[in-house]
Enzyme design. Sequence first.
Site, short mmCIF file in Angstrom:
data_model
loop_
_atom_site.label_atom_id
_atom_site.label_comp_id
_atom_site.label_asym_id
_atom_site.label_seq_id
_atom_site.Cartn_x
_atom_site.Cartn_y
_atom_site.Cartn_z
CB ILE A 230 -46.14 -11.67 -19.10
CG1 ILE A 230 -46.16 -10.14 -19.21
CG2 ILE A 230 -44.90 -12.25 -18.24
CD1 ILE A 230 -46.73 -9.61 -17.94
CG LEU B 270 -42.22 -10.35 -8.64
CD1 LEU B 270 -41.42 -11.50 -8.58
CD2 LEU B 270 -41.72 -9.36 -7.47
CD GLU C 143 -42.81 -1.12 -18.83
OE1 GLU C 143 -42.31 -0.07 -18.32
OE2 GLU C 143 -42.29 -1.77 -19.71
CB THR D 43 -48.06 -1.32 -5.74
OG1 THR D 43 -47.77 0.13 -5.19
CG2 THR D 43 -49.30 -1.18 -6.83
CG ASP D 44 -48.32 1.28 -0.95
OD1 ASP D 44 -47.99 1.53 -1.99
OD2 ASP D 44 -48.06 1.76 0.04
CD GLU D 45 -47.45 3.80 -6.15
OE1 GLU D 45 -48.02 4.46 -6.96
OE2 GLU D 45 -46.34 3.90 -6.07
CE1 TYR E 87 -46.70 0.13 -11.20
CE2 TYR E 87 -47.24 1.36 -9.30
CZ TYR E 87 -46.53 0.20 -9.77
OH TYR E 87 -46.22 -0.72 -8.94
CE LYS F 17 -48.53 -4.09 -9.90
NZ LYS F 17 -47.88 -5.63 -10.62
CG LEU G 108 -36.40 9.86 -3.86
CD1 LEU G 108 -37.85 10.54 -3.91
CD2 LEU G 108 -35.84 9.43 -2.60
CG ASN H 204 -41.13 12.10 -0.94
OD1 ASN H 204 -41.15 10.88 -0.62
ND2 ASN H 204 -41.83 12.28 -2.19
N1 LIG Z 1 -40.69 -1.21 -6.34
C1 LIG Z 1 -41.55 -1.05 -5.44
O1 LIG Z 1 -41.56 -0.33 -4.61
C2 LIG Z 1 -42.83 -1.82 -5.50
C3 LIG Z 1 -43.68 -1.93 -4.33
C4 LIG Z 1 -44.84 -2.82 -4.45
C5 LIG Z 1 -45.12 -3.51 -5.60
N2 LIG Z 1 -44.18 -3.56 -6.67
C6 LIG Z 1 -44.38 -4.41 -7.69
O2 LIG Z 1 -43.44 -5.40 -7.77
C7 LIG Z 1 -43.06 -5.91 -8.97
C8 LIG Z 1 -41.56 -5.64 -9.41
O3 LIG Z 1 -41.26 -4.32 -9.50
P1 LIG Z 1 -39.82 -3.68 -9.61
O4 LIG Z 1 -39.74 -2.40 -8.80
O5 LIG Z 1 -38.90 -4.95 -9.25
O6 LIG Z 1 -39.87 -3.46 -10.92
P2 LIG Z 1 -38.65 -3.23 -12.24
O7 LIG Z 1 -39.28 -2.29 -13.11
O8 LIG Z 1 -37.29 -3.25 -11.37
O9 LIG Z 1 -38.68 -4.88 -12.73
C9 LIG Z 1 -39.74 -5.18 -13.45
C10 LIG Z 1 -39.29 -6.45 -14.53
O10 LIG Z 1 -40.46 -6.86 -15.31
C11 LIG Z 1 -39.76 -7.28 -16.68
N3 LIG Z 1 -40.85 -7.11 -17.75
C12 LIG Z 1 -41.66 -5.68 -17.85
N4 LIG Z 1 -42.51 -6.14 -18.70
C13 LIG Z 1 -42.50 -7.30 -19.07
C14 LIG Z 1 -43.16 -8.12 -19.98
N5 LIG Z 1 -44.03 -7.82 -20.81
N6 LIG Z 1 -42.95 -9.69 -20.06
C15 LIG Z 1 -41.84 -10.01 -19.06
N7 LIG Z 1 -41.29 -9.15 -18.12
C16 LIG Z 1 -41.50 -7.94 -18.35
C17 LIG Z 1 -38.67 -6.22 -16.72
O11 LIG Z 1 -37.66 -6.50 -17.76
C18 LIG Z 1 -38.08 -6.03 -15.22
O12 LIG Z 1 -37.04 -6.97 -15.34
C19 LIG Z 1 -44.22 -4.94 -9.75
O13 LIG Z 1 -45.26 -5.87 -10.30
C20 LIG Z 1 -44.55 -3.80 -9.08
O14 LIG Z 1 -45.90 -3.42 -9.52
C21 LIG Z 1 -42.99 -2.70 -6.61
#
Ligand SMILES: NC(=O)c1ccc[n+]([C@@H]2O[C@H](COP(=O)([O-])OP(=O)(O)OC[C@H]3O[C@@H](n4cnc5c(N)ncnc54)[C@H](O)[C@@H]3O)[C@@H](O)[C@H]2O)c1
Length: 352
Positions: A62, A83, A86, A132-134, A158, A162, A198, A257
């Site tokens: 991206i 989405l 990192e 995220t809520d963080e 992180y 975000k 986790l 947790n």
């Molecule tokens: N997992 C959670 O509990 C949670 C909760 C709230 C929000 N989020 C948000 O949801 C989104 C997805 O989270 P997730 O847990 O599926 O993450 P994940 O780490 O499982 O997946 C992230 C994906 O983004 C891709 N990616 C990373 N850097 C990239 C780049 N520079 N260009 C293109 N692709 C890239 C990775 O290859 C991966 O497929 C994130 O934005 C995260 O902040 C996650």
Amino acid sequence: MKRSILITGGAGFIGSHVVRLFVRKYPDYRIVNLDKLTYAGNLANLSDIEQAPNYTFVRGDICDLELMRELFRRYAIDGVIHLAAESHVDRSIHDPFTFARTNVMGTLTLLQAAREAWENAWEGKLFYHISTDEVYGALPASGGLFSETTRYDPHSPYSASKASSDHFVRACHDTYGMPTVVTNCSNNYGPYQFPEKLIPLFINNIRHRRPLPVYGRGENVRDWLYVEDHARAIDLIFHRGHPGETYNIGGFNEWRNIDLVRLLVRTVDRMLGNPEGYSEELITFVTDRPGHDLRYAIDSSKLHRELGWEPSLQFEEGIERTVRWYLDHQEWMDNITSGEYEKYYEAMYGGR
Ligand SMILES: NC(=O)c1ccc[n+]([C@@H]2O[C@H](COP(=O)([O-])OP(=O)(O)OC[C@H]3O[C@@H](n4cnc5c(N)ncnc54)[C@H](O)[C@@H]3O)[C@@H](O)[C@H]2O)c1
């Protein structure tokens, strides 16, 4: 095609559920999945839909503005569900630059490409940013919920990255009039989550009788949501959310947790036919994570009230399903933990 949607990070955990839902539910949409395939991206998460005629995968970053411009042109993109990120807090503590690069600069790059493609023709376009809520910081041990108007107060690299990306998305709405939506969601769980997080990590550790390292005394509280319920909320908000708005997404489902870990131990032991309490001894308390927020809890009543969204699963049922899925998909897990999938990418794409 009725619509042409760019989903970023679609090979990751939540992204793969969103891609699957959209590919199946909207055969008249073109779904373009753009993913860099970092360590967290895994095309095996999408093997069941990769042949669908309305699905296209593009490997890319991206942060690559030329590629983003090219995708908007080539596919006439009219909606973005962003989405790619990192996503692991522990990694952000060791390597904050990578988080700033992808989460902040990558989001800004995507916004720039969207603006160039859509400016002065905003009608029918939407840039939907998943957050995220963080970003809201920490709540006291009991009482209080994050609402859409809670002041941002991120504590980890992180959440800081975000938070910054959320601000850039809103700035594009306020400055250029770009139709944007931001959603802030609580912790997701379910199938296809990378086993550094986790729930899949502990399910796998219990299976292999490895230690279950719990930060501090396990007193931290998180709100948990089944990933398919998050994907359904994204679908609803993408189609019916109001541009310029923020929606919180959560399960009204707070767990300490340590209580979650004990539930996992009980569930995995039962499914593996172990005696009750067999894996309790694997729980080990380790030095707390620096800057570890005590409690997150989200008020998602705006989404319930305005768009009628409800989570479909009770937590115990979701955990039951999740544990069953990981135990039934040991090959998926073993491929990741053994590095097999690295070899697959090496062969297909010449490595990462
Ligand atoms: N997992 C959670 O509990 C949670 C909760 C709230 C929000 N989020 C948000 O949801 C989104 C997805 O989270 P997730 O847990 O599926 O993450 P994940 O780490 O499982 O997946 C992230 C994906 O983004 C891709 N990616 C990373 N850097 C990239 C780049 N520079 N260009 C293109 N692709 C890239 C990775 O290859 C991966 O497929 C994130 O934005 C995260 O902040 C996650």
